[in-house]
Every structure is written in C-alpha cells, then in structure tokens.
Design an enzyme around this catalytic site. Structure first.
Site, short mmCIF file in Angstrom:
data_model
loop_
_atom_site.label_atom_id
_atom_site.label_comp_id
_atom_site.label_asym_id
_atom_site.label_seq_id
_atom_site.Cartn_x
_atom_site.Cartn_y
_atom_site.Cartn_z
CD GLU A 171 -2.54 1.42 2.80
OE1 GLU A 171 -3.39 0.65 2.85
OE2 GLU A 171 -2.09 2.22 3.54
CB ALA A 208 -9.63 12.87 4.93
CG HIS A 245 -7.39 2.80 -0.82
ND1 HIS A 245 -7.15 2.62 0.49
CD2 HIS A 245 -6.67 1.73 -1.47
CE1 HIS A 245 -6.45 1.67 0.75
NE2 HIS A 245 -6.01 1.02 -0.43
N GLY A 278 -14.92 5.92 4.36
CA GLY A 278 -13.90 7.06 4.78
C GLY A 278 -14.06 7.61 6.04
CG ASP A 297 -16.94 -5.03 12.29
OD1 ASP A 297 -16.65 -3.94 11.97
OD2 ASP A 297 -16.09 -6.05 12.05
#
Length: 326
Positions: A31, A65, A90, A121, A177
């Site tokens: 990543e 963000a 992403h 996000g 979750d």
C-alpha cells in the site's frame, strides 16, 4: 475479469490475482499513500520500481480525506498501472456527491484503472469524529457498491472493501461489525483488506465470524494488512487514529528497545518491529492467507527486510552487494 485497457500495460482484477499461483511462498502486495509534494511522489515511484522487481502481486494507493488527494491519487494510479503494476485505488464517500462519485469512477474507467477498494472513509481533520454525510452524496459503502452494480458501464470494476479484525470502532459490537461486512460482501465485494493489526488471533476470529455468518460470501478472501514497525511513536499514532491499541507485550518490547530515547535506539526498535512482523507473516502463511498486504508508508526497506526473512526477497544491505533491487 482481466483487462488490458491501458496501452502498454496489463491490469488484472484483484479477485483473479488472488487465485493465481505465486512464485514465492505466498503472494504479497503493498500500500502506498498519496505524497504531499513532487519530490515525495518521485520517491514513491522509485519504491514502486523496487516492489515491481520483487514481484508484488498488486499495489494500492490510498485516498485523502474528503478527496484531498483526488487528482494526485488518480495520476499516481495511472502511472503505476502503466509500469505495469496491477493497481488498486481506494475511494471514499467523504465530501463527494453521488454525481461526483460517478465522475471519479468514469475517469478511472477511461484510464483502465478498474480495481477499486470501496470505503466509507473518515471525517477530515478528526478520523475518530462524528461521520457527517454530504448532501446529495452516499452514506454507506454498500450504496457505492450498489451504484456501481446498477450502472452497466461500470461492470468492469472489481470491488474490494475494508474489514476490521478487532471490529470497526463505530460498530456497537463484533456482531454488528460482522453484519455490515457481510452486507458489503453480499452486495458484490469480492474480497476485503483488513485494517492494520498486530494480533493474528484477531484476524483468525474475524475469518471465523464471517464464515459462520455466511458460508458463501463470508469465505471470500481476507487479505491481512501488515505494517512493519520502525518507530514506536508512529505505531502508537497509527493505532490511535484507527481506534485500536498495540498488544501490551509488543508495546512493552518496543518501549524497552527505545530505552527512553527513541532516536538513539531506533535500530533496536526497528529490530523488534521487523522480527514481530516476520513472526506474524509466518503464522498467517501457515493459516493459508491468499496474500500479505504491507502498509509501506512509501518506503521499501522494512517490507523488503520482512520479505527476506520469509525467504521471498534478496537481503538488504550494501555489504551484501546491494541495498535494494534497483
């Protein structure tokens, strides 16, 4: 699905990549984060060359963000895909309307970047703050997946999601979750990549929970997210931002290695971190994971050291004749 939409490159769907045989013990991926300036961007490309030569199965690029790195993310994704590296972008819902999301997806599609990690996000400025939707936007990852599935021209997208070994901090319980993760997998996500974690038992319990909740969709690949620790403060900060904590023994070992002066004892801290990540990876390989996903912070050395320990990369060190692949 596989595609060759970009001239001179070859893009595979991540869900197909995970089914392919690996020349190493297990496939690995990395990543990257969108860099803040041009110099850092060039360093990212040099890191990408190293991981290309080491045989990374794919690379992912995160999203700032509120789309704060939208243009840079898109540009980097296009260039990485042309190296060629199978590239995963992403995409978050923060501060984007539904139509803006369509435009972003169309742009990726036109450039042959069709591997997508769909994310809700975190709020800009305070990742642990209250999530506030955007007027005219989407509120849940499953809505983004539905929008893609309902749009014929977006059929080429191969979709992944995030999963959370310790449960997402906004979820009221592990059961809740699990319910939301399964809903996204049922909506059409083909795999998940976990938030970073440092306790393999949490990962195994996540895998068990998902399969128990849905033997079909819950059995889709879960890719473990691993961050080799090279800084005690950085590790503590990253975990705080995710609403998690370092395991007590690991934190104690890192504090002992720091011995009151992290800068003076950074090599000792690094040694503890690299050895811990190696042990994690060994256990995960033994448990049959489909891929190891390393969170690199745009550096190569720590990940290459772990890969070397696993017998999956050359050694690091100028005394050995080289200090990287390139």
């Amino acid at each position: 699905m596989s595609s060759t939409n970009i001239p001179g490159s070859s893009q595979w769907a991540i869900s197909d990549v995970l089914k392919r045989a690996s020349p190493g013990r297990v496939p690995f991926s990395v990543e990257f984060m969108p860099p803040r300036d041009d110099a850092a961007e060039e360093r990212l490309y040099r890191a990408a060359e190293v991981f290309h030569d080491l045989g990374a199965s794919f690379v992912s690029i995160t999203y700032g963000a509120g789309g704060s790195t939208r243009e840079r993310t898109s540009r980097i994704a296009r260039r990485l895909a042309q190296q060629p590296l199978t590239t995963l972008v992403h995409l978050t819902l923060i501060e984007h309307t539904r139509e803006e999301m369509r435009g972003i997806l169309q742009n990726y599609l036109e450039n042959g970047v069709t591997n997508l990690l769909a994310l809700r996000g975190d709020p800009p400025g305070d990742p642990l703050g209250d999530w506030i939707g955007t007027e005219g936007g989407l509120n849940y990852t499953s809505e983004l997946i539905d929008m893609i599935n309902e749009t014929p021209e977006f059929a080429a997208f191969d979709i992944g999601i995030a999963s959370f070994p310790e449960g997402h901090f906004r979820a009221k319980s592990l059961e809740e979750d699990t319910k939301y993760t399964i809903a996204k997998l049922r909506a059409g996500a083909e795999y998940s990549i976990t938030q970073m974690f440092f306790d393999v038992d949490h990962f195994l319990r996540l895998r068990d929970r998902l399969i128990a909740a849905d033997p079909i969709h819950g059995a889709k690949p879960i890719i473990p997210g691993i961050m080799p620790i090279t800084s005690l403060q950085a590790a503590q900060r990253q975990m705080a931002l995710s609403g998690s904590q370092l395991p007590a023994k690991l934190e104690a070992d890192l504090i002992r290695a720091a011995n009151g002066d992290e800068e003076a004892n950074k090599d000792e801290i690094r040694k503890v971190g690299i050895e811990f990540s190696t042990q994690m990876a060994e256990r995960l390989i033994a448990e049959g994971v489909s891929d190891l996903h390393f969170m690199t912070l745009n550096f190569t050395r720590a990940t290459q050291e772990v890969l070397y320990n696993l017998g999956m990369a050359p050694a690091w060190g100028a005394e050995l004749g080289h200090d990287a692949v390139r």
